[in-house]
Design an enzyme around this catalytic site. Structure first.
Site, PDB file in Angstrom:
ATOM      1  N   HIS B  62       0.849  -1.205   0.000  1.00 16.95           N
ATOM      2  CA  HIS B  62       0.000   0.000   0.000  1.00 16.95           C
ATOM      3  C   HIS B  62       0.876   1.244   0.000  1.00 16.95           C
ATOM      4  CE1 HIS B  62       0.936  -0.492   4.245  1.00 16.95           C
ATOM      5  NE2 HIS B  62       0.307   0.613   4.585  1.00 16.95           N
ATOM      6  N   HIS B  64       1.243   3.874   2.014  1.00 12.08           N
ATOM      7  CA  HIS B  64       1.769   4.619   3.161  1.00 12.08           C
ATOM      8  C   HIS B  64       3.290   4.601   3.038  1.00 12.08           C
ATOM      9  CE1 HIS B  64      -2.091   4.225   5.769  1.00 12.08           C
ATOM     10  NE2 HIS B  64      -2.063   5.364   5.095  1.00 12.08           N
ATOM     11  N   ASP B  66       5.886   4.381   4.789  1.00 18.47           N
ATOM     12  CA  ASP B  66       6.794   3.412   5.415  1.00 18.47           C
ATOM     13  C   ASP B  66       6.821   2.077   4.675  1.00 18.47           C
ATOM     14  OD1 ASP B  66       4.102   3.324   6.428  1.00 18.47           O
ATOM     15  OD2 ASP B  66       4.751   1.971   8.008  1.00 18.47           O
ATOM     16  N   HIS B  67       6.017   1.963   3.602  1.00 19.72           N
ATOM     17  CA  HIS B  67       6.004   0.719   2.829  1.00 19.72           C
ATOM     18  C   HIS B  67       6.522   0.885   1.404  1.00 19.72           C
ATOM     19  CE1 HIS B  67       3.844  -1.828   5.777  1.00 19.72           C
ATOM     20  NE2 HIS B  67       3.585  -0.626   6.260  1.00 19.72           N
ATOM     21  N   HIS B 142      -7.416  -1.772   5.974  1.00 19.85           N
ATOM     22  CA  HIS B 142      -6.544  -0.680   6.403  1.00 19.85           C
ATOM     23  C   HIS B 142      -7.188   0.644   6.001  1.00 19.85           C
ATOM     24  CE1 HIS B 142      -2.918   0.653   8.177  1.00 19.85           C
ATOM     25  NE2 HIS B 142      -2.359   1.089   7.094  1.00 19.85           N
ATOM     26  N   ASP B 211      -0.356  -3.841   6.183  1.00 22.41           N
ATOM     27  CA  ASP B 211      -0.933  -3.529   7.496  1.00 22.41           C
ATOM     28  C   ASP B 211      -2.416  -3.923   7.475  1.00 22.41           C
ATOM     29  OD1 ASP B 211       1.517  -2.251   7.448  1.00 22.41           O
ATOM     30  OD2 ASP B 211       0.738  -0.304   7.997  1.00 22.41           O
ATOM     31  N   HIS B 269       6.270  -4.796  12.271  1.00 22.88           N
ATOM     32  CA  HIS B 269       5.606  -3.495  12.163  1.00 22.88           C
ATOM     33  C   HIS B 269       5.353  -2.897  13.547  1.00 22.88           C
ATOM     34  CE1 HIS B 269       2.666  -0.496  10.608  1.00 22.88           C
ATOM     35  NE2 HIS B 269       3.436  -0.573   9.550  1.00 22.88           N
TER      36      HIS B 269
END
Lengths: 307, 307
Positions: B62, B64, B66-67, B142, B211, B269
Site C-alpha cells: 500500500h 503509506h 513506510d512501505h 486498512h 498492514d 511493524h
C-alpha cells in the site's frame, strides 16, 4: 551564538554502506535549517538526537533522488509527531507536485502548512530574509536545475560595555551607541560609541554548493565566505568523468576555495567507487590546506569573532 | 531448494533508531522477491550484501510511506548500476504515477523496463504465475487500499531414484514416473512410479499480511500456510488504538495464526512507542507458541520436506 554545520550524509547517488545521501543541518542562533534531504535523512536526525520540531526551513538543491528522497518521509513523521507549525520549504519547480501526489495517494492531510517557495535555480536571489540572516540561491552547473545556498548573517550591532556606561544614559541613546553613533547625554557630555561599546561581531557566512561542475561563475558570489561546502565526487584523475556527469573533482573544489579566498573548505558527495576517501583530502590540501572531509556526524563550527 | 524470508525492516510509520521501515526479501529457488520497500531499503540490501540485479519482482502492499518510500531510490540505483533486465512491479493504483513524476523531474530515463501490474487490493487474485509458484493478493483492512501477498509453490514432481531405474527407460517414461504415473517398459514390465521415485516434496507457502486490522475475512485464504507474517503494531492493551488506526495487536496476530493453523508466525511493524519488543513475543506466545519477532537481519527458512 552558534553557527554550526552538522553533516548527515556524504555520499553521491549510488549508495554505499556507512555513508548516507546528501543532507546537512545548519544551526544559526538556535534556528535549524535543513539543506537537502536524501533518503534516510530522518533516521540520521534520530541517530543524532535532533528534534524535528525545531526544523522550520528546508532547502532542496535539486531533484536528483539522493538530494530529496527523504523529504516525504520526514514530512510524514513531522505530521505523525503532531507538528502544527508552518514549515518553509524551498526547492526547484516540481517538488510541490512530487509531495502533493504522494500525500494524495497515502490520503495524508498534514496538520501543518508547507509554505513552498519555488526556486529559479538560474539566478542569484535572496529567497529568505530573516531578522539576523539572509539566504541566497547560488546557480550551479548540473544536468538538471540545481542551485546551492548562501547563508549570510546580517551586520551585527556593537555591544554595550556595562562596566563603563553611565546610569543616566537613556534606552534610545543605548540603541544609538550600539549602532556606532556618538551621543550627547543630559549633562552635555559627548559619549563616543567606540568608548562605551565593544566592537560588533563579524557576520558569518556559509556556502553550500552541491552538485556542480567546476563553476567559476559563482566565484564572485561566494568570495570570502567563512566556510564553503563544495562537492568533490571524484579524485582529479577522473576529471573527464566529472565533466561528463556535471560533477567536480577534489582539485576543482580546492581551486574554487583558493580563488574565492574562503577560510575553510568542506568536501563531500563522494562517489561510491571510493571506499577510502582520505586521498580526496590529501589531494585537495595540495591546493588548499584548510580542507576537511564532510563526513557523517561531524560538526563544523564558524566562530563568533570580533570584526 | 531454499525458501527463505529475510527481514529488512520491522518498524511501523514513525521511525525509530535501529529499526527500519517495512521490507522483506523472499528467496524461492534462487528467485528474489522484494516485499514492500520502505525508506532506506536499498541501504539495508547493501548492508546484507544482496545483489540488486537478482531482484526481478517487487510487491508493494500500500501507499503509506513506510512501505514504499525506498522504491524510487532503489530503481534509480538499479539504473545507475546498469540494469537492463525487465523489472516486474506490483502495487496499488497511483504507484505508477508516483514513480513517473519523480523520474520526470529528475530527468531519469531508466535503462530497463518496469512492467507494472496495478493491484485490485479488494479481491483475492493470482497476480503472478511462474513455473514453480504463484502469488496472490490478500485483501487487508486498512485506512487506504492495502493487500498482503500469498506465495505458494506449485505441486512438485516426484524424484527419480537413480539407483533403481533401469537404463532402458525412455525420457518420456521418466517424465511420466515423476508425475506419479506407472509405465510399461519395452520389455513389458510394469514400472510403478512409487517404486522408482521418491515422494514429491511439499509445496511451501508464505503469507505476508501488513498492514491490517484484525481480519477474519482472510482466514480461508491463508489457512495452513507454512509461515505467516502478521503485523503486530501494538501490545494488546492498546486494542482500541489498534482498531482506530486499522492495525493489529500481538494477540490478534496470534489468534489469526491459531485459527488458520499456520505453522509459524512472524510478528512485525512494531510501533515506535516500544523500545523493547520482547513483550510482543511473550504476549503472542500465550496464544501461539511458534511465534517469532521479525527483526532486521533475521532469516526464516521454510524447510523442503517430503509430502
Amino acid at each position: 551564538m552558534p553557527f554550526e554545520i552538522k553533516i548527515l550524509g556524504s555520499s553521491s547517488a549510488t549508495p554505499v554502506f556507512n555513508r548516507h545521501h546528501s543532507s546537512q543541518l545548519l544551526t544559526i542562533n538556535n534556528q535549524l535549517f535543513l539543506i537537502d534531504c536524501g533518503e534516510g535523512t530522518q533516521l540520521q536526525l534520530i541517530k543524532y538526537k535532533i528534534r524535528f520540531t525545531k526544523i522550520n526551513y528546508i532547502f532542496i538543491s535539486h531533484l536528483h533522488g539522493d538530494h530529496y528522497l527523504g523529504l516525504v518521509g520526514l514530512l510524514s513523521t513531522m505530521h505523525l509527531n503532531g507538528r502544527t507549525k508552518d514549515l518553509y520549504l524551498f526547492g526547484p519547480p516540481g517538488l510541490d507536485e512530487i509531495i502533493t501526489i504522494q500525500l494524495k495517494h497515502s490520503e495524508t492531510f498534514l496538520n501543518f502548512k508547507i509554505i513552498f517557495t519555488e526556486l529559479d535555480t538560474t539566478t542569484q536571489k535572496v529567497i529568505l530574509d530573516l531578522e539576523n540572516l539572509t539566504v541566497e540561491t547560488i546557480p550551479l552547473i548540473h544536468r538538471i536545475n540545481c542551485c546551492g545556498f548562501l547563508f549570510k548573517e546580517k551586520p551585527k550591532k556593537r555591544k554595550i560595555d556595562k562596566t563603563k556606561i553611565p546610569d543616566h544614559v537613556t534606552p534610545l541613546q543605548i540603541i544609538a551607541l550600539k549602532e556606532g553613533e556618538d551621543v550627547i547625554d543630559k549633562e552635555g557630555n559627548l559619549l563616543k560609541s567606540e568608548q562605551y561599546t565593544f566592537p560588533a561581531r563579524k557576520s558569518r557566512s556559509y556556502a553550500y554548493c552541491s552538485d556542480t561542475a567546476y563553476n567559476p561563475g559563482m566565484f564572485g558570489q561566494i568570495k570570502g565566505v567563512d566556510m564553503l561546502y563544495h562537492e568533490a565526487t571524484f579524485l582529479h584523475d577522473m576529471e573527464s568523468r566529472a565533466k561528463e556527469t556535471y560533477h567536480s573533482t577534489t582539485l576543482q573544489a580546492a581551486w574554487t576555495a583558493k580563488e574565492t579566498k574562503v577560510k575553510t573548505l568542506l568536501l563531500g558527495h563522494f562517489s561510491a567507487r571510493y571506499k577510502d576517501i582520505e586521498p580526496h583530502l590529501a589531494e585537495a590540501r595540495t591546493i588548499f590546506q584548510n580542507s576537511f572531509l564532510a563526513e557523517e556526524g561531524l560538526v563544523f563550527t564558524i566562530d563568533d569573532e570580533p570584526l
